[in-house]
Design a protein around this motif. Structure first.
Motif, PDB file in Angstrom:
ATOM      1  N   VAL A 295      35.825  49.141  63.206  1.00 18.37           N
ATOM      2  CA  VAL A 295      35.730  48.826  61.897  1.00 18.37           C
ATOM      3  C   VAL A 295      36.111  47.418  61.559  1.00 18.37           C
ATOM      4  N   PHE A 296      35.091  46.544  60.989  1.00 18.46           N
ATOM      5  CA  PHE A 296      35.580  45.117  60.500  1.00 18.46           C
ATOM      6  C   PHE A 296      35.800  45.271  59.037  1.00 18.46           C
ATOM      7  N   ALA A 297      37.036  45.114  58.717  1.00 19.68           N
ATOM      8  CA  ALA A 297      37.090  45.203  57.159  1.00 19.68           C
ATOM      9  C   ALA A 297      37.694  43.936  56.546  1.00 19.68           C
ATOM     10  N   ILE A 298      37.165  43.208  55.527  1.00 20.90           N
ATOM     11  CA  ILE A 298      37.358  42.028  55.127  1.00 20.90           C
ATOM     12  C   ILE A 298      37.473  42.016  53.476  1.00 20.90           C
ATOM     13  N   ASP A 299      38.393  41.238  53.071  1.00 22.05           N
ATOM     14  CA  ASP A 299      38.713  41.227  51.589  1.00 22.05           C
ATOM     15  C   ASP A 299      39.287  39.922  51.337  1.00 22.05           C
ATOM     16  N   LEU A 300      38.798  39.149  50.105  1.00 19.88           N
ATOM     17  CA  LEU A 300      39.449  37.981  49.780  1.00 19.88           C
ATOM     18  C   LEU A 300      40.791  37.692  49.371  1.00 19.88           C
ATOM     19  N   SER A 301      41.115  39.106  48.788  1.00 21.83           N
ATOM     20  CA  SER A 301      42.709  39.465  48.258  1.00 21.83           C
ATOM     21  C   SER A 301      43.469  39.900  49.431  1.00 21.83           C
ATOM     22  N   PRO A 302      44.579  38.800  49.737  1.00 19.75           N
ATOM     23  CA  PRO A 302      45.699  39.391  50.624  1.00 19.75           C
ATOM     24  C   PRO A 302      46.474  40.430  50.284  1.00 19.75           C
ATOM     25  N   ALA A 303      46.577  40.787  49.025  1.00 18.83           N
ATOM     26  CA  ALA A 303      47.497  41.854  48.518  1.00 18.83           C
ATOM     27  C   ALA A 303      46.675  43.256  48.628  1.00 18.83           C
ATOM     28  N   MET A 304      45.376  43.443  48.442  1.00 20.36           N
ATOM     29  CA  MET A 304      44.737  44.319  48.764  1.00 20.36           C
ATOM     30  C   MET A 304      44.525  44.612  50.150  1.00 20.36           C
ATOM     31  N   ILE A 305      44.480  43.760  51.026  1.00 15.90           N
ATOM     32  CA  ILE A 305      44.360  43.897  52.591  1.00 15.90           C
ATOM     33  C   ILE A 305      45.820  44.516  53.121  1.00 15.90           C
ATOM     34  N   GLU A 306      46.907  44.081  52.458  1.00 15.46           N
ATOM     35  CA  GLU A 306      48.255  44.376  52.525  1.00 15.46           C
ATOM     36  C   GLU A 306      48.342  45.871  52.415  1.00 15.46           C
ATOM     37  N   ILE A 307      47.868  46.354  51.262  1.00 15.24           N
ATOM     38  CA  ILE A 307      47.975  47.764  50.918  1.00 15.24           C
ATOM     39  C   ILE A 307      47.278  48.711  51.990  1.00 15.24           C
TER      40      ILE A 307
ATOM     41  N   GLY B  70      38.914  45.949  49.624  1.00 13.73           N
ATOM     42  CA  GLY B  70      39.837  46.343  48.587  1.00 13.73           C
ATOM     43  C   GLY B  70      40.942  47.083  49.536  1.00 13.73           C
ATOM     44  N   THR B  71      41.502  48.216  49.331  1.00  8.35           N
ATOM     45  CA  THR B  71      42.581  48.926  49.653  1.00  8.35           C
ATOM     46  C   THR B  71      42.124  49.856  50.689  1.00  8.35           C
ATOM     47  N   GLY B  72      40.854  49.872  51.231  1.00  9.23           N
ATOM     48  CA  GLY B  72      40.491  50.470  52.533  1.00  9.23           C
ATOM     49  C   GLY B  72      39.666  51.627  52.143  1.00  9.23           C
ATOM     50  N   ALA B  73      39.372  52.134  50.896  1.00 12.22           N
ATOM     51  CA  ALA B  73      38.721  53.321  50.899  1.00 12.22           C
ATOM     52  C   ALA B  73      37.492  53.838  51.624  1.00 12.22           C
ATOM     53  N   ALA B  74      36.600  52.653  51.834  1.00 10.83           N
ATOM     54  CA  ALA B  74      35.373  52.982  52.592  1.00 10.83           C
ATOM     55  C   ALA B  74      35.780  52.835  54.215  1.00 10.83           C
ATOM     56  N   ALA B  75      36.556  51.948  54.607  1.00  7.33           N
ATOM     57  CA  ALA B  75      37.067  51.767  55.959  1.00  7.33           C
ATOM     58  C   ALA B  75      37.520  53.212  56.404  1.00  7.33           C
ATOM     59  N   TYR B  76      38.442  53.798  55.648  1.00  6.19           N
ATOM     60  CA  TYR B  76      38.944  55.015  56.147  1.00  6.19           C
ATOM     61  C   TYR B  76      38.191  56.265  55.936  1.00  6.19           C
TER      62      TYR B  76
ATOM     63  N   PHE C  53      42.316  39.609  41.956  1.00  5.79           N
ATOM     64  CA  PHE C  53      42.292  40.921  42.577  1.00  5.79           C
ATOM     65  C   PHE C  53      43.818  41.169  43.093  1.00  5.79           C
ATOM     66  N   ASP C  54      44.767  40.139  43.560  1.00  9.81           N
ATOM     67  CA  ASP C  54      45.852  40.366  43.971  1.00  9.81           C
ATOM     68  C   ASP C  54      46.718  41.150  42.707  1.00  9.81           C
ATOM     69  N   ALA C  55      46.407  40.522  41.311  1.00  6.36           N
ATOM     70  CA  ALA C  55      47.096  40.967  40.282  1.00  6.36           C
ATOM     71  C   ALA C  55      46.934  42.676  40.190  1.00  6.36           C
ATOM     72  N   ASP C  56      45.549  43.179  40.326  1.00  7.13           N
ATOM     73  CA  ASP C  56      45.324  44.407  40.356  1.00  7.13           C
ATOM     74  C   ASP C  56      45.535  45.257  41.704  1.00  7.13           C
ATOM     75  N   ALA C  57      45.909  44.662  42.617  1.00  6.29           N
ATOM     76  CA  ALA C  57      46.100  45.435  43.926  1.00  6.29           C
ATOM     77  C   ALA C  57      47.222  46.710  43.826  1.00  6.29           C
ATOM     78  N   ALA C  58      48.256  46.413  43.264  1.00 11.97           N
ATOM     79  CA  ALA C  58      49.062  47.488  43.112  1.00 11.97           C
ATOM     80  C   ALA C  58      48.630  48.625  42.572  1.00 11.97           C
TER      81      ALA C  58
ATOM     82  N   HIS D 135      40.987  41.898  57.769  1.00 11.60           N
ATOM     83  CA  HIS D 135      40.764  40.379  57.725  1.00 11.60           C
ATOM     84  C   HIS D 135      40.783  39.904  56.192  1.00 11.60           C
ATOM     85  N   VAL D 136      41.645  38.798  56.024  1.00 14.48           N
ATOM     86  CA  VAL D 136      41.628  38.404  54.749  1.00 14.48           C
ATOM     87  C   VAL D 136      40.860  37.097  54.613  1.00 14.48           C
ATOM     88  N   GLY D 137      39.762  36.898  53.994  1.00 13.67           N
ATOM     89  CA  GLY D 137      38.723  35.659  53.757  1.00 13.67           C
ATOM     90  C   GLY D 137      37.628  36.248  52.798  1.00 13.67           C
ATOM     91  N   SER D 138      36.699  35.019  52.785  1.00 17.77           N
ATOM     92  CA  SER D 138      35.678  35.317  51.920  1.00 17.77           C
ATOM     93  C   SER D 138      34.565  36.077  52.847  1.00 17.77           C
TER      94      SER D 138
END
Length: 200
Positions: free
Chosen positions: A59-71, A42-48, A5-10, A88-91
């Motif tokens: 809102v508590f938003a969590i994703d396994l991908s650090p790159a997605m959360i960074e975006i 992911g990149t926050g669509a539902a949270a926003y 998922f990091d690879a797809d984040a951008a 949050h980054v994690g499972s």
């Protein structure tokens, strides 16, 4: 799996289907939850979308991908100026949230990565009467290939009908489960998933 998922984040936000699904799910939840949990954010669509449509306290938003959360975090200055979303980054299974603490759980476009055990965990974290909204792929359209083909959990029964989609929630102990189609014509192809809404 996070590296996939990091690879797809951008380029993730270039796909209009994911935010469209997220908007439909958020639109089916009751307004003003105290705590809404965005699973596989992911990149926050539902949270926003939750901030715009529901006005939650937090809102508590969590994703396994650090790159997605960074975006996702990078959008916060404009979209979440008062900092109601915690990222949050994690499972996401199990969620790092106590039992009965959430008023709403939303999961857009990710249940087929998480498996059936996610549904049981969502039931745990929701308070009695709390609301669940998730999307799930259909067996007719879901044909995993390439690098994702080996990472899908085998415990999830991918539904083929609206009744089967709603039954995913009912079988996990939820009540008042309903399902509908979410369809988007993107010109070169038509995309469709099931949206399921239920009550803890």
């Amino acid at each position: 799996m996070s590296t996939l998922f990091d690879a797809d984040a951008a380029g993730y936000d270039e796909d209009t289907f994911h935010p469209y699904v997220a908007e439909q799910l958020i639109g089916g939840l009751a307004p003003k939850p105290t705590l809404l949990v965005d699973v596989a954010a992911g990149t926050g669509a539902a949270a926003y979308a939750a901030l715009r449509q529901l006005d939650p306290t937090a809102v508590f938003a969590i994703d396994l991908s650090p790159a997605m959360i960074e975006i996702a975090r990078g959008k916060a200055a404009d979209r979440d100026p008062d900092g109601r979303i915690s990222w949050h980054v994690g499972s996401a299974v199990p969620l790092p949230i106590g039992g009965g603490e959430a008023d709403a759980v939303v999961c857009a476009s990710a249940l087929h990565f998480l498996g059936a055990r996610a549904l049981t965990d969502w039931r745990r974290v929701l308070r009695p009467g709390g609301r669940l909204a998730f999307s799930v792929v259909s067996s007719e359209r879901f044909k995993p290939t390439g690098r994702f083909a080996d990472v899908y959990p085998r415990d999830l029964r991918v539904p083929g009908t609206l009744d089967e989609a709603a039954a995913l929630a009912t079988d996990a102990g939820f009540s008042s489960a309903t399902a509908q189609h979410v369809t988007l014509d993107q010109g070169d192809r038509v995309r469709q998933v099931f949206a399921v809404f239920a009550e803890a």
